[in-house]
Scaffold this motif. Sequence first.
Motif, short mmCIF file in Angstrom:
data_model
loop_
_atom_site.label_atom_id
_atom_site.label_comp_id
_atom_site.label_asym_id
_atom_site.label_seq_id
_atom_site.Cartn_x
_atom_site.Cartn_y
_atom_site.Cartn_z
N ALA A 297 14.33 -8.76 40.69
CA ALA A 297 15.24 -9.81 40.22
C ALA A 297 14.41 -10.87 39.51
N TRP A 298 14.85 -11.25 38.32
CA TRP A 298 14.10 -12.19 37.49
C TRP A 298 15.01 -13.36 37.13
N LEU A 299 14.60 -14.57 37.52
CA LEU A 299 15.33 -15.79 37.19
C LEU A 299 14.54 -16.55 36.14
N PRO A 300 15.01 -16.56 34.89
CA PRO A 300 14.27 -17.26 33.83
C PRO A 300 14.52 -18.76 33.88
N GLY A 301 13.92 -19.46 32.93
CA GLY A 301 14.11 -20.89 32.84
C GLY A 301 15.47 -21.25 32.27
N GLY A 302 15.73 -22.54 32.26
CA GLY A 302 17.01 -23.04 31.75
C GLY A 302 17.23 -24.45 32.24
N TYR A 303 18.44 -24.72 32.65
CA TYR A 303 18.78 -26.08 33.09
C TYR A 303 19.47 -26.05 34.46
N PRO A 304 18.83 -25.52 35.51
CA PRO A 304 19.50 -25.50 36.82
C PRO A 304 19.77 -26.89 37.38
N GLU A 305 18.98 -27.88 36.94
CA GLU A 305 19.20 -29.24 37.43
C GLU A 305 20.56 -29.78 37.00
N LEU A 306 21.10 -29.28 35.90
CA LEU A 306 22.42 -29.73 35.44
C LEU A 306 23.55 -29.05 36.21
N TYR A 307 23.24 -27.97 36.88
CA TYR A 307 24.24 -27.19 37.60
C TYR A 307 23.85 -27.03 39.08
N ALA A 308 23.03 -27.97 39.57
CA ALA A 308 22.48 -27.82 40.91
C ALA A 308 23.57 -27.75 41.99
N GLY A 309 24.64 -28.52 41.83
CA GLY A 309 25.73 -28.49 42.79
C GLY A 309 26.40 -27.13 42.85
N ARG A 310 26.68 -26.54 41.69
CA ARG A 310 27.30 -25.22 41.65
C ARG A 310 26.38 -24.15 42.21
N LEU A 311 25.10 -24.24 41.91
CA LEU A 311 24.15 -23.26 42.44
C LEU A 311 24.03 -23.38 43.97
N ALA A 312 24.02 -24.61 44.45
CA ALA A 312 23.93 -24.82 45.90
C ALA A 312 25.15 -24.24 46.62
N ALA A 313 26.29 -24.24 45.94
CA ALA A 313 27.53 -23.74 46.55
C ALA A 313 27.74 -22.25 46.33
N ALA A 314 26.90 -21.60 45.56
CA ALA A 314 27.07 -20.17 45.24
C ALA A 314 26.54 -19.32 46.38
N GLN A 315 27.31 -19.21 47.44
CA GLN A 315 26.84 -18.58 48.68
C GLN A 315 26.60 -17.08 48.52
N GLN A 316 27.44 -16.39 47.77
CA GLN A 316 27.23 -14.96 47.58
C GLN A 316 25.92 -14.69 46.84
N PHE A 317 25.70 -15.44 45.77
CA PHE A 317 24.44 -15.31 45.02
C PHE A 317 23.25 -15.58 45.92
#
Length: 451
Positions: A297-317
């Motif tokens: 699994a490869w997670l590239p760069g981007g802007y996770p800081e702008l979506y940090a709340g959604r990523l924190a809530a993405a429990q399945q992921f």
Amino acid sequence: MAEASLLPPGLVIGAPRSGSGKTTVTLGLLRALKRRDHVVQPFKCGPDYIDPAFHAAAAGRASYNIDSWTMRWRLASELLVRASERTDIVIAEGLMGLFDGVMQPGCWGNGASADLAAAVGWPVVLVLDVSGQSQTAAAVARGFQNFRSGVNIAGVILNRVGSPRHVRFVTEALSDTGLTVVGALPREANLVLPERHLGLVQAEETSELESRLDTLADFVETHIDIDRLVQLAEPGSLKFAADANIRPPGQRIALARDAAFSFVYPHLLRAWRAAGAEIILFSPLVDEAPDPAADIAWLPGGYPELYAGRLAAAQQFKSALRKFAESKPVHGECGGYMTLGAGIVDADGHRHEMLGLLGLETSYASRKLNLGYRKAELLETCALGRAGDTLTGHEFHYARIISTPDAPLFKLQDSDGNVLSEGGSRRGLTTGSFFHLIDREPQARNSSSSC
């Protein structure tokens, strides 16, 4: 074995400095040429994720980065030849000022856009921001002529002109230099594309992208002599050896891809697929899990800081990737690295819990710019290569590191050879760093193989 190859007619769009209007000219020109039924191949000089995505949207063809410091000539030349096949014209957008690069040379240059012009023979068209000057612009242009052997300045586009009288003053002064003025763009604030801290907002986030590109093309066609510009393009030539031999990190690669994770270089995806790898996309932002049948699994760069709340809530992921990491490698670059860490503090000071596969804690509450070319020597064998392999790439982010408790992944050096303290992280099968991979050095440094 190296072989000679002719390239289509091309132009390098250069300037004295950043902010002169190269991107506006390039995007408008790409779309205008496409509308005239030219098959146009874009390239971007230097490391950059944002501009090539806009290039691809404007031209209808993938745009590739060409970098003389990080890329072996074998890789750069193969990209130039293969991507340019069956095209009518090439437009290569420069980075920063035409001759700007680092002090210590890399693979076949110091990272300057002029390296590409000199290497293949494509002429340069200068974009000159003439706001606040008139005849002095001719002195600037004259300084570019004969500054470097093999770099041909073929024409000039004036940007941010104020009036017909302004254009006449500059054009008459430039006539003594022998340079052709092929266009004069008036000041037009409405054509500026939106920006954020790493540059332009990503192409996929830009509202009404197609209409914006068509507006740019209309603007360019109105104020630039496109036919004359095409006449200035000249065929390029180079010697290249096929097969750049970039190994994919796995046979089946689960690649995160959405607005939070989009910074992966097209030449890497091209090389991975050419080597037979399958790339399986998934979106953390919509709470998708990586394919459990993937090898990595490869997670590239981007802007996770702008979506940090959604990523924190993405429990399945999050739960699926944690499970994946128990038996298979997971790697994160820059934004992906931060997401694999314990937490991200956003610009408002709120902490968001990330995956915790690494102990990294980062913050945007007090930003710190980190950028530059990097050489990264692997300290342990992992999905990126064997221990002792040296990778080339760059770093560009504003995250401030709060803590990195894990073992380092790399011995990291900047373009001057200084050893840097931040060498990424490794824990179990999970690895990550702020380093963006572009290429790798030849296996044997003292062999006949060269960068």
